[in-house]
Motif scaffolding. Structure first.
Motif, short mmCIF file in Angstrom:
data_model
loop_
_atom_site.label_atom_id
_atom_site.label_comp_id
_atom_site.label_asym_id
_atom_site.label_seq_id
_atom_site.Cartn_x
_atom_site.Cartn_y
_atom_site.Cartn_z
N LEU A 8 8.40 -57.19 -34.95
CA LEU A 8 9.85 -56.58 -33.67
C LEU A 8 10.40 -55.30 -34.35
O LEU A 8 10.87 -54.49 -33.99
CB LEU A 8 10.84 -57.55 -32.99
N LYS A 9 11.03 -55.48 -34.92
CA LYS A 9 11.94 -54.54 -36.31
C LYS A 9 11.16 -53.23 -36.60
O LYS A 9 11.11 -52.59 -36.20
CB LYS A 9 12.82 -55.35 -37.77
N MET A 10 9.96 -53.43 -36.73
CA MET A 10 8.74 -52.59 -37.20
C MET A 10 8.32 -51.82 -36.46
O MET A 10 7.77 -50.20 -35.86
CB MET A 10 7.68 -53.37 -38.11
N ASP A 11 8.23 -52.82 -35.01
CA ASP A 11 8.15 -51.62 -33.14
C ASP A 11 9.65 -50.47 -33.34
O ASP A 11 8.75 -49.29 -32.81
CB ASP A 11 7.85 -52.86 -32.39
N ARG A 12 10.38 -51.59 -32.94
CA ARG A 12 11.51 -50.40 -32.94
C ARG A 12 12.09 -49.57 -34.24
O ARG A 12 12.78 -48.32 -32.99
CB ARG A 12 12.27 -51.58 -33.21
N GLU A 13 11.66 -49.61 -35.32
CA GLU A 13 11.18 -48.26 -36.15
C GLU A 13 10.30 -47.47 -35.86
O GLU A 13 10.09 -46.16 -36.09
CB GLU A 13 12.02 -48.86 -37.28
N GLY A 14 9.46 -48.02 -35.43
CA GLY A 14 8.25 -46.90 -35.12
C GLY A 14 7.36 -46.89 -35.74
O GLY A 14 6.50 -46.32 -35.79
N ARG A 15 7.32 -48.05 -36.66
CA ARG A 15 6.12 -48.35 -38.15
C ARG A 15 4.65 -48.74 -38.05
O ARG A 15 3.90 -48.92 -38.06
CB ARG A 15 7.15 -48.52 -39.28
N LEU A 16 5.34 -49.84 -36.47
CA LEU A 16 3.89 -49.92 -35.67
C LEU A 16 4.66 -50.33 -34.46
O LEU A 16 5.19 -49.78 -34.02
CB LEU A 16 3.35 -51.13 -36.06
N ARG A 17 3.33 -50.78 -33.42
CA ARG A 17 3.42 -49.96 -32.09
C ARG A 17 2.43 -51.92 -31.09
O ARG A 17 1.35 -52.41 -31.37
CB ARG A 17 2.85 -48.85 -31.36
N ARG A 18 3.93 -52.35 -31.17
CA ARG A 18 2.89 -53.92 -29.83
C ARG A 18 3.15 -53.97 -28.86
O ARG A 18 3.46 -53.07 -28.11
CB ARG A 18 4.26 -54.81 -30.11
N VAL A 19 2.24 -54.15 -27.80
CA VAL A 19 1.23 -53.91 -26.66
C VAL A 19 1.18 -56.10 -26.66
O VAL A 19 0.62 -56.42 -27.16
CB VAL A 19 0.74 -53.59 -26.78
#
Length: 133
Positions: free
Chosen positions: A111-122
């Protein structure tokens, strides 16, 4: 007889105090959840990505629990590498590939990585598909 009445009165008083304390704790939790929900809405996040707020102390513990791999890379790097090698991998699949890391820690890290833009969660069913950021 008087002693029994005093014990009963003490038990009632202790029960009432405990009940009131639980009410105040519940009120705090609800206000924290409302504040977290408002901040997610301000960031443009949908309700499907909501995660209950975690106390700051627990976040620090979770950060300490990120074990390095044999190569010495951080959990973030290992997750990013796994997602890069297999775009669209399900988050639940990563739980099986990282058995040494608690599921909750993986969820918070992703979740943190998604919010930082380092990966995308769909969102996909009961899990998330993960893609490089």
């Amino acid at each position: 007889m008087l002693g029994l009445v005093m014990v009963a009165a003490g038990a009632v008083a202790a029960g009432f105090y405990g009940y009131r304390r639980l009410q105040s704790i519940e009120k705090e939790i609800r206000s924290d959840m409302t504040a977290a929900s408002a901040s997610r809405d301000a960031e443009g996040r949908g309700a499907e990505e909501s995660v209950p707020p975690v106390a700051a102390g627990r976040r620090e513990v979770a950060a300490e629990m990120k074990p390095p791999s044999e190569t010495g890379s951080s959990l973030d790097d290992r997750l990013k590498e796994a997602v890069s090698k297999e775009p669209g991998i399900l988050q639940t699949t990563l739980y099986e590939r990282f058995p040494e890391v608690k599921t909750r820690v993986l969820q918070q890290t992703l979740l943190k990585m998604d919010r930082e833009g380092r990966l995308r969660r769909v969102r996909e069913g009961g899990s998330y598909s993960l893609y490089p950021g």
